[in-house]
Design a protein around this motif. Structure first.
Motif, PDB file in Angstrom:
ATOM      1  N   ASN A 528       0.853  -1.655   0.178  1.00 37.54           N
ATOM      2  CA  ASN A 528      -0.154  -0.050   0.037  1.00 37.54           C
ATOM      3  C   ASN A 528       0.552   1.115  -0.015  1.00 37.54           C
ATOM      4  OD1 ASN A 528      -2.514  -1.166   0.342  1.00 37.54           O
ATOM      5  ND2 ASN A 528      -1.936  -2.010   2.329  1.00 37.54           N
ATOM      6  N   ALA A 529       0.573   2.865  -0.788  1.00 37.10           N
ATOM      7  CA  ALA A 529       1.447   3.465  -0.896  1.00 37.10           C
ATOM      8  C   ALA A 529       0.723   4.865  -0.855  1.00 37.10           C
ATOM      9  CB  ALA A 529       1.957   3.436  -2.535  1.00 37.10           C
ATOM     10  N   GLY A 530      -0.282   4.647  -0.862  1.00 33.92           N
ATOM     11  CA  GLY A 530      -1.259   5.655   0.208  1.00 33.92           C
ATOM     12  C   GLY A 530      -1.357   6.634  -1.099  1.00 33.92           C
ATOM     13  N   LYS A 531      -1.674   8.441  -1.011  1.00 40.18           N
ATOM     14  CA  LYS A 531      -1.994   8.823  -2.389  1.00 40.18           C
ATOM     15  C   LYS A 531      -0.736   9.030  -3.996  1.00 40.18           C
ATOM     16  CE  LYS A 531      -5.396  12.324   0.984  1.00 40.18           C
ATOM     17  NZ  LYS A 531      -5.774  10.653  -0.164  1.00 40.18           N
ATOM     18  N   ALA A 532      -1.332   8.830  -4.563  1.00 38.02           N
ATOM     19  CA  ALA A 532      -0.757   9.406  -5.728  1.00 38.02           C
ATOM     20  C   ALA A 532      -1.454   9.929  -6.834  1.00 38.02           C
ATOM     21  CB  ALA A 532       0.327   8.005  -6.125  1.00 38.02           C
ATOM     22  N   MET A 533      -1.404  10.642  -8.282  1.00 38.04           N
ATOM     23  CA  MET A 533      -1.325  11.961  -8.788  1.00 38.04           C
ATOM     24  C   MET A 533      -0.658  11.552 -10.479  1.00 38.04           C
ATOM     25  SD  MET A 533      -3.782  14.559  -9.103  1.00 38.04           S
ATOM     26  CE  MET A 533      -3.810  15.040  -7.194  1.00 38.04           C
ATOM     27  N   HIS A 534      -1.278  10.815 -10.973  1.00 40.31           N
ATOM     28  CA  HIS A 534      -1.498  11.190 -12.543  1.00 40.31           C
ATOM     29  C   HIS A 534      -1.706  12.392 -13.184  1.00 40.31           C
ATOM     30  CE1 HIS A 534       0.099   6.777 -12.474  1.00 40.31           C
ATOM     31  NE2 HIS A 534      -0.844   7.143 -11.256  1.00 40.31           N
ATOM     32  N   LYS A 535      -0.955  13.152 -14.160  1.00 38.59           N
ATOM     33  CA  LYS A 535      -1.523  14.452 -14.378  1.00 38.59           C
ATOM     34  C   LYS A 535      -0.543  13.843 -16.272  1.00 38.59           C
ATOM     35  CE  LYS A 535      -1.664  18.049 -10.355  1.00 38.59           C
ATOM     36  NZ  LYS A 535      -1.251  19.051 -10.109  1.00 38.59           N
ATOM     37  N   GLY A 536      -1.556  14.727 -17.435  1.00 38.96           N
ATOM     38  CA  GLY A 536      -0.664  14.496 -18.077  1.00 38.96           C
ATOM     39  C   GLY A 536      -1.593  15.363 -19.462  1.00 38.96           C
ATOM     40  N   ILE A 537      -0.865  15.112 -20.502  1.00 40.15           N
ATOM     41  CA  ILE A 537      -1.628  16.014 -21.642  1.00 40.15           C
ATOM     42  C   ILE A 537      -1.084  15.175 -22.797  1.00 40.15           C
ATOM     43  CG2 ILE A 537      -1.496  17.412 -23.412  1.00 40.15           C
ATOM     44  CD1 ILE A 537      -0.997  19.800 -20.821  1.00 40.15           C
ATOM     45  N   GLU A 538      -2.329  14.786 -23.286  1.00 35.96           N
ATOM     46  CA  GLU A 538      -2.300  13.449 -24.575  1.00 35.96           C
ATOM     47  C   GLU A 538      -2.252  14.089 -25.617  1.00 35.96           C
ATOM     48  OE1 GLU A 538      -2.764   9.860 -22.276  1.00 35.96           O
ATOM     49  OE2 GLU A 538      -4.454  10.058 -23.642  1.00 35.96           O
ATOM     50  N   PHE A 539      -1.601  14.278 -26.682  1.00 39.66           N
ATOM     51  CA  PHE A 539      -2.524  14.785 -28.239  1.00 39.66           C
ATOM     52  C   PHE A 539      -1.615  14.018 -29.798  1.00 39.66           C
ATOM     53  CE2 PHE A 539       2.268  15.718 -27.270  1.00 39.66           C
ATOM     54  CZ  PHE A 539       3.215  15.015 -27.901  1.00 39.66           C
ATOM     55  N   GLU A 540      -2.486  14.533 -30.723  1.00 36.72           N
ATOM     56  CA  GLU A 540      -2.343  13.842 -31.776  1.00 36.72           C
ATOM     57  C   GLU A 540      -2.456  14.780 -33.021  1.00 36.72           C
ATOM     58  OE1 GLU A 540      -3.928   9.169 -34.004  1.00 36.72           O
ATOM     59  OE2 GLU A 540      -4.463   9.942 -32.539  1.00 36.72           O
ATOM     60  N   LEU A 541      -1.605  15.018 -33.863  1.00 37.83           N
ATOM     61  CA  LEU A 541      -2.141  16.202 -35.207  1.00 37.83           C
ATOM     62  C   LEU A 541      -1.038  14.988 -36.618  1.00 37.83           C
ATOM     63  CD1 LEU A 541      -2.096  18.861 -36.205  1.00 37.83           C
ATOM     64  CD2 LEU A 541       0.408  18.767 -35.627  1.00 37.83           C
ATOM     65  N   ALA A 560       3.208  11.329 -12.704  1.00 35.95           N
ATOM     66  CA  ALA A 560       2.777  10.220 -12.164  1.00 35.95           C
ATOM     67  C   ALA A 560       4.024   9.684 -10.902  1.00 35.95           C
ATOM     68  CB  ALA A 560       2.142   8.809 -12.601  1.00 35.95           C
ATOM     69  N   THR A 561       2.843  11.398  -9.411  1.00 36.79           N
ATOM     70  CA  THR A 561       3.928  10.778  -8.444  1.00 36.79           C
ATOM     71  C   THR A 561       3.027  10.634  -7.469  1.00 36.79           C
ATOM     72  OG1 THR A 561       2.556  13.262  -7.957  1.00 36.79           O
ATOM     73  CG2 THR A 561       4.893  12.784  -9.524  1.00 36.79           C
ATOM     74  N   PHE A 562       4.337  10.494  -6.202  1.00 39.44           N
ATOM     75  CA  PHE A 562       3.453   9.468  -5.076  1.00 39.44           C
ATOM     76  C   PHE A 562       3.351  11.052  -4.030  1.00 39.44           C
ATOM     77  CE2 PHE A 562       6.256   6.097  -5.524  1.00 39.44           C
ATOM     78  CZ  PHE A 562       5.537   4.606  -5.597  1.00 39.44           C
ATOM     79  N   GLU A 563       2.331  10.840  -3.218  1.00 41.49           N
ATOM     80  CA  GLU A 563       1.902  12.319  -3.130  1.00 41.49           C
ATOM     81  C   GLU A 563       1.569  11.891  -1.392  1.00 41.49           C
ATOM     82  OE1 GLU A 563       0.325  15.268  -4.530  1.00 41.49           O
ATOM     83  OE2 GLU A 563       1.522  14.394  -5.864  1.00 41.49           O
ATOM     84  N   GLU A 564       2.003  11.026  -0.705  1.00 41.22           N
ATOM     85  CA  GLU A 564       2.223  10.883   0.677  1.00 41.22           C
ATOM     86  C   GLU A 564       3.186  10.238   1.115  1.00 41.22           C
ATOM     87  OE1 GLU A 564      -1.495  10.664   2.482  1.00 41.22           O
ATOM     88  OE2 GLU A 564      -1.157   8.318   2.133  1.00 41.22           O
ATOM     89  N   GLY A 565       3.873   9.648   2.222  1.00 40.16           N
ATOM     90  CA  GLY A 565       5.058   8.703   2.723  1.00 40.16           C
ATOM     91  C   GLY A 565       5.625   9.253   2.503  1.00 40.16           C
ATOM     92  N   ALA A 566       6.801   8.478   2.791  1.00 38.15           N
ATOM     93  CA  ALA A 566       7.941   8.636   2.601  1.00 38.15           C
ATOM     94  C   ALA A 566       8.704   9.234   0.916  1.00 38.15           C
ATOM     95  CB  ALA A 566       8.961   7.399   2.898  1.00 38.15           C
ATOM     96  N   ASN A 567       7.907   8.709   0.383  1.00 37.66           N
ATOM     97  CA  ASN A 567       8.405   9.061  -1.340  1.00 37.66           C
ATOM     98  C   ASN A 567       7.398   9.730  -1.713  1.00 37.66           C
ATOM     99  OD1 ASN A 567      10.546   6.400  -1.172  1.00 37.66           O
ATOM    100  ND2 ASN A 567       8.391   5.269  -0.947  1.00 37.66           N
ATOM    101  N   LYS A 568       7.373  10.623  -1.044  1.00 44.23           N
ATOM    102  CA  LYS A 568       6.214  11.897  -1.256  1.00 44.23           C
ATOM    103  C   LYS A 568       7.328  12.411  -2.627  1.00 44.23           C
ATOM    104  CE  LYS A 568       3.615  15.174  -0.376  1.00 44.23           C
ATOM    105  NZ  LYS A 568       2.995  16.690   1.139  1.00 44.23           N
ATOM    106  N   GLY A 569       6.596  12.571  -3.503  1.00 45.94           N
ATOM    107  CA  GLY A 569       7.464  13.520  -4.979  1.00 45.94           C
ATOM    108  C   GLY A 569       7.830  12.799  -5.874  1.00 45.94           C
ATOM    109  N   ASN A 570       7.809  11.515  -5.469  1.00 52.17           N
ATOM    110  CA  ASN A 570       9.276  10.434  -6.547  1.00 52.17           C
ATOM    111  C   ASN A 570       7.933  10.629  -7.726  1.00 52.17           C
ATOM    112  OD1 ASN A 570      10.620  11.169  -4.751  1.00 52.17           O
ATOM    113  ND2 ASN A 570      10.911   9.304  -4.095  1.00 52.17           N
ATOM    114  N   LEU A 571       8.695   9.678  -8.476  1.00 52.97           N
ATOM    115  CA  LEU A 571       7.754   9.455 -10.161  1.00 52.97           C
ATOM    116  C   LEU A 571       7.237   7.835  -9.769  1.00 52.97           C
ATOM    117  CD1 LEU A 571       9.641  11.192 -12.768  1.00 52.97           C
ATOM    118  CD2 LEU A 571       7.466  11.742 -11.748  1.00 52.97           C
ATOM    119  N   LEU A 572       6.399   7.525 -10.220  1.00 56.75           N
ATOM    120  CA  LEU A 572       6.126   6.439  -9.475  1.00 56.75           C
ATOM    121  C   LEU A 572       6.248   5.294 -10.699  1.00 56.75           C
ATOM    122  CD1 LEU A 572       2.709   7.656  -8.868  1.00 56.75           C
ATOM    123  CD2 LEU A 572       2.203   5.045  -8.629  1.00 56.75           C
ATOM    124  N   PRO A 573       6.931   3.596 -10.138  1.00 51.94           N
ATOM    125  CA  PRO A 573       7.501   3.124 -11.663  1.00 51.94           C
ATOM    126  C   PRO A 573       7.244   2.497 -12.571  1.00 51.94           C
ATOM    127  CG  PRO A 573       7.585   1.842  -8.819  1.00 51.94           C
ATOM    128  CD  PRO A 573       6.503   3.021  -8.778  1.00 51.94           C
TER     129      PRO A 573
END
Length: 686
Positions: A528-541, A560-573
């Protein structure tokens, strides 16, 4: 639900869809879009066959991307995984460099063994198990597919748990036209061979399609990389009368593959093509069938029932101690079955056009797992050390209604209920475990069309993803009074689709996946890793500067980052921050035929394999950063009359790269160097 200002949504615009290629949806290569020409780049009129839904991309309030059969042929694509590289925001992890066990991640979710993506056949039938590594060891042959649809946004309601990032919908070919047959063969680097033969037809009442595919080769590793697969896929359909239709489909697959495994850092530097696993071997068999019945009740009401089942047998033998003195057999039998009953109604309600979908779904599977330890690596025998049976039962119901307030504005609400029951019997210890979970999830979609050439859409949905069965029932957690809770998320997206002029096609979208509870896996261990946030922009031209030329780009900028705990701010694997494909296509008449040239480059940004975002690699290769890499590819196709010849070169710059690390399998897994294939095809017309 966390409040999310509209300005914030638009600041991370989400994106997608529409593939700027001419749609080719029949085995004969017949164009199915009225008025379409070889030079038209818009796919906005392509019909998407999602679960209970047949609608045009331009009218869907969600993000959709398509790779069609014509692209697959022209680019010389050998597997579904390679096709997925063309999808914005898709991270493809080729487990062994041969396309046999693809791992696909969407919107920053872990691609490992397809644990975070639902893979369906023809919109309803799961390719793999119910909710445990959904399609980890098998993919349909690319030659049997009419197209690949990737549907995101509001997908959780129509497709259920596991589709937070999206769903991959494999649309198979159906018989069309007079009886026809075609065959092709490709040969290339490292004794590679891909042979395919199919026959199909439709007389108005009866249609059929059958395809045989054989792939084999030595692989690019210097040893323990030889493989061969056989795949027979068929579909028979009949119109019993004006209101009743029946279709029966099936598949038989076998695989015999040496598995070269991973490398340490020094081994990779010395010779990335070597293998240090002289005894590892993978055998698989798969048998599947499905029956679909559709009843047209009247002009506005239809009822359909799909019943399906498959059996998958997987025996993997490997030297787990890497001492060349022992062998472990990881043997699994997996039975999967289920049914989907669906009611569709299109009518007016309170003077408004409505399109209603109501469905009931049952999925069940049983995994029998045995481990055998032997002391002779050349003999696949030994003493049983582990034996379990894990049954899973899933009951689901869903409802979605598309309401048209006008010809410019539609609203699509949806609701789904899922109940999952896991069980496990350990025959070595006599221990029995069980757990269950249930959830309601929802989605809301809006589509606004101020003018015909421009559409804006937005979706809000609740996501849900239970832990895969081996993690949910891990005795190390359940026995100790701990458990892995299911992942839940609040998902948002907004996007645009536009063709402002005939020579330009643009899709742009942005998304947020706000996880309240995130599961991560490192080295086969879930936590269990708690809260996480994925944000992004996708495009096709897609741009057509002049007749015969097309320039295109697809990609994603994501975080995509961890939002709490010891790894807060790190990218998810395994969540690269940049994914980009840039390409050009030129098509012209040449002599008695037509010449098509494609050149394209795919870029995958830097990734990490752990929550700590470890930069320096460990000596064994199992941990550390995964550098970014570019793959430049070229394809040439010349078609005349019923014949076709092709040449495809992948990784032209011979870039040395790897896609993942896994300490259990011996370290990092290298990608393939430059490979060249030549092909010949012939089609019979009657």
């Amino acid at each position: 639900m966390r409040a999310l200002p509209t300005a914030c949504l638009f600041s991370v615009l989400i994106g997608s869809v529409l593939n700027g290629y001419t749609q080719d949806t029949s085995p004969q290569g017949k164009k199915t879009v009225p008025g379409d020409s070889l030079w038209n780049i818009s796919l906005q009129d392509v019909t998407v066959t999602s679960n209970g839904l047949n609608n045009k991309i331009k009218n869907l309030a969600s993000t959709v991307n398509i790779v069609n059969n014509r692209q697959i042929k022209e680019l010389g694509i050998q597997s579904v995984g390679d096709a997925i590289r063309l999808i914005p925001g898709a991270n493809y992890q080729d487990e062994d460099g041969r396309g046999l066990k693809p791992g696909i991640g969407l919107r920053g979710l872990d691609p490992g063994r397809n644990g975070y993506v639902v893979v369906l056949v023809d919109g309803k039938i799961p390719l793999g198990q119910s909710y445990g590594q959904l399609g980890a060891y098998y993919m349909l042959p690319i030659a049997s597919l009419e197209r690949i649809e990737v549907i995101k946004g509001a997908s959780p309601v129509l497709y259920g748990a596991g589709s937070i990032g999206g769903v991959i919908n494999l649309i198979t070919k159906k018989g069309q036209g007079k009886p026809n047959a075609e065959a092709s063969i490709e040969a290339g680097s490292y004794n590679y061979l891909n042979a395919n033969a199919s026959a199909y037809g439709d007389n108005g009442k009866f249609n059929y399609y059958v395809n045989y595919n054989r792939r084999q080769g030595n692989g690019f590793r210097t040893s323990r990389a030889a493989f061969n697969t056989n795949d027979v896929t068929f579909r028979v359909g009949a119109k019993l009368d004006s209101t009743n239709e029946l279709a029966v489909s099936g598949n038989v697959y076998t695989e015999d593959a040496e598995t070269p495994g991973g490398l340490s850092e020094q081994q990779y530097k010395d010779n990335y093509r070597q293998s240090v696993n002289p005894f590892d071997h993978f055998y698989a068999q798969r048998y599947s069938t499905a029956i679909t019945y559709k009843k047209t009740l009247d002009a506005t009401n239809t009822l359909s029932l799909s019943v399906f089942a498959n059996y998958f047998k997987r025996n993997w033998w490997y030297d787990t101690k890497r001492d060349k003195k022992s062998i472990l057999g990881d043997l699994r039998d997996i039975f999967t079955g289920g049914a989907v009953l669906e009611y569709n109604r299109t009518n007016k309600l309170f003077g408004l056009d409505n399109s209603l979908i109501v469905g009931l779904k049952y999925l069940g599977d049983q995994t029998n797992s045995i481990k055998v330890m032997g002391d002779d690596p050349l003999q696949h025998t030994g003493k049983t050390t582990f034996s379990t049976t894990i049954p899973t039962n899933v009951m689901e119901g869903y409802i979605q209604n598309e309401i048209h307030f006008s010809d410019k504005f539609s609203f699509t609400p949806g609701l789904r209920y899922t109940a999952i029951n896991y069980g496990q019997s350990d025959y070595m210890t006599g221990q029995k475990l069980s757990t269950e979970t249930s959830v309601f999830i929802y989605s809301f979609g809006l589509l606004y069309k101020p003018v015909e050439r421009f559409r804006v859409y937005s979706t809000v949905s609740k996501g849900y993803n239970p832990p895969v069965l081996n993690a949910a029932l891990d005795p190390g957690t359940v026995k100790d009074g701990r458990s892995l809770g299911a992942e839940t998320s609040n998902n948002y997206e907004v996007g645009i689709r536009t063709t402002p002029v005939n020579w330009l096609d643009l899709s742009l979208s942005g998304y947020i996946l706000d996880f309240n509870h995130k599961l991560t896996e490192e080295g086969g261990v879930f936590s269990n890793a708690g809260k996480a946030m994925h944000k992004g922009i996708e495009f096709e031209l897609n741009i057509q500067p002049f007749k015969g030329m097309r320039l295109y780009t697809t990609g994603a900028l994501q975080r995509a980052t961890f939002e709490e705990g010891a790894n807060k701010g790190n990218l998810l694997p395994y969540a690269p921050q940049q994914l980009l494909t840039i390409g050009a296509k030129y098509q012209t008449r040449a002599g008695a035929g037509e010449l098509i040239v494609n050149a394209w480059n795919t870029f995958t940004g830097k990734q990490y394999n752990d929550a700590l975002n470890t930069e320096e690699p460990s000596a064994d290769g199992g941990n550390g950063a995964i550098p970014s890499y570019n793959l430049l590819n070229l394809s040439l196709n010349y078609n005349w009359h019923n014949w076709g010849v092709s040449l495809t070169a992948n990784n032209l710059l011979n870039e040395r790269y790897f896609t993942h690390r896994y300490d259990f399998w011996g370290g990092l897994f290298p990608g393939a160097p430059t490979t060249v294939n030549v092909g010949l095809s012939y089609r019979i017309h009657r």
